[in-house]
Design an enzyme around this catalytic site. Structure first.
Site, mmCIF file in Angstrom:
data_model
loop_
_atom_site.group_PDB
_atom_site.id
_atom_site.type_symbol
_atom_site.label_atom_id
_atom_site.label_comp_id
_atom_site.label_asym_id
_atom_site.label_seq_id
_atom_site.Cartn_x
_atom_site.Cartn_y
_atom_site.Cartn_z
ATOM 1 N N GLU A 61 17.398 -1.731 76.876
ATOM 2 C CA GLU A 61 17.203 -1.456 75.447
ATOM 3 C C GLU A 61 17.116 0.046 75.191
ATOM 4 O O GLU A 61 17.650 0.546 74.204
ATOM 5 C CB GLU A 61 15.947 -2.164 74.933
ATOM 6 C CG GLU A 61 16.103 -3.659 74.776
ATOM 7 C CD GLU A 61 16.922 -4.057 73.563
ATOM 8 O OE1 GLU A 61 17.230 -3.198 72.715
ATOM 9 O OE2 GLU A 61 17.249 -5.248 73.440
ATOM 10 N N TYR A 71 5.170 -32.868 69.565
ATOM 11 C CA TYR A 71 5.147 -33.795 70.692
ATOM 12 C C TYR A 71 6.391 -34.662 70.646
ATOM 13 O O TYR A 71 6.830 -35.113 69.587
ATOM 14 C CB TYR A 71 3.898 -34.677 70.628
ATOM 15 C CG TYR A 71 3.567 -35.344 71.936
ATOM 16 C CD1 TYR A 71 2.821 -34.686 72.901
ATOM 17 C CD2 TYR A 71 4.038 -36.623 72.216
ATOM 18 C CE1 TYR A 71 2.533 -35.294 74.113
ATOM 19 C CE2 TYR A 71 3.762 -37.230 73.425
ATOM 20 C CZ TYR A 71 3.007 -36.557 74.366
ATOM 21 O OH TYR A 71 2.730 -37.151 75.569
ATOM 22 N N GLU A 115 19.212 6.426 64.274
ATOM 23 C CA GLU A 115 18.852 7.777 64.699
ATOM 24 C C GLU A 115 17.909 7.680 65.889
ATOM 25 O O GLU A 115 17.198 6.696 66.049
ATOM 26 C CB GLU A 115 18.142 8.549 63.581
ATOM 27 C CG GLU A 115 18.986 8.844 62.366
ATOM 28 C CD GLU A 115 18.207 9.630 61.326
ATOM 29 O OE1 GLU A 115 17.765 10.751 61.639
ATOM 30 O OE2 GLU A 115 18.031 9.106 60.220
ATOM 31 N N GLU A 158 19.767 1.878 72.697
ATOM 32 C CA GLU A 158 19.295 2.460 71.442
ATOM 33 C C GLU A 158 19.315 3.987 71.415
ATOM 34 O O GLU A 158 19.358 4.572 70.339
ATOM 35 C CB GLU A 158 17.890 1.949 71.114
ATOM 36 C CG GLU A 158 17.888 0.463 70.801
ATOM 37 C CD GLU A 158 16.547 -0.063 70.356
ATOM 38 O OE1 GLU A 158 15.557 0.695 70.363
ATOM 39 O OE2 GLU A 158 16.489 -1.251 69.981
ATOM 40 N N GLY A 167 13.194 -0.201 72.171
ATOM 41 C CA GLY A 167 12.825 -1.443 72.838
ATOM 42 C C GLY A 167 13.488 -2.634 72.209
ATOM 43 O O GLY A 167 14.265 -2.514 71.256
#
Length: 169
Positions: free
Chosen positions: A85, A24, A135, A89, A69
């Site tokens: 992604e 807070y 890979e 990749e 991902g």
């Protein structure tokens, strides 16, 4: 742990607010909500219904296999992030064919990750692993290696059991 307000920079305190302990900011007079980090993953298959997995080249779980991902970036839709992604990749392009579902994954680094899983089809290009993948290989259901994340295992099981969230693109 958070020490300072990301709005004004003042030191945060803990306060019981809206039914739980939260950080807070007394200066802003507001709770600092901690939310899951959004990410995506992709199930893409070849003509033999083998799933494309990538071998992680980064921690956590370096050396383990997972679905392509990663994290959403500001200004991206979940679909945009999934396709970006996937391309980074695997080197492949594709189209969103359906929503697998939405799961959460506990993370020591981020607390909680909200993962949106998509089916991607109409694959184009040649496999060329990149980004944080060393890979990228298609695996049959009977040849799946050890998968890095429980959420990815759940999406793979859902795919092979014929489950789709019902939302089609």
């Amino acid at each position: 742990a958070k020490s300072f307000c990301h709005f004004c920079g003042s030191r945060l305190s803990k306060k019981f607010f809206e039914g739980r302990d939260r950080f807070y900011c007394d200066t802003c007079d507001s709770a600092i909500y901690e939310n899951p980090v959004p990410a995506t993953c992709v199930i893409a298959t070849d003509k033999l219904d083998r799933i494309l997995l990538v071998k992680r080249n980064e921690e956590p779980k370096k050396g383990f296999w997972c679905l392509p991902g990663g994290f959403m970036e500001i200004g991206e839709t979940p679909e945009d992030a999934a396709l970006r992604e996937f391309r980074e990749e695997t080197g492949l392009k594709g189209h969103i064919a359906g929503l697998m579902g939405v799961l959460t994954h506990k993370s020591p680094r981020y607390g909680s990750i909200l993962i949106v899983g998509f089916i991607v089809n109409e694959l184009e290009g040649s496999i060329m692993p990149g980004d944080d993948a060393s890979e990228a290989i298609f695996f049959s259901r009977d040849e799946l290696p050890e998968i890095a994340f429980d959420s990815h295992i759940a999406f793979i099981r859902a795919y092979y059991s014929g489950y789709l969230a019902g939302n089609r693109y």
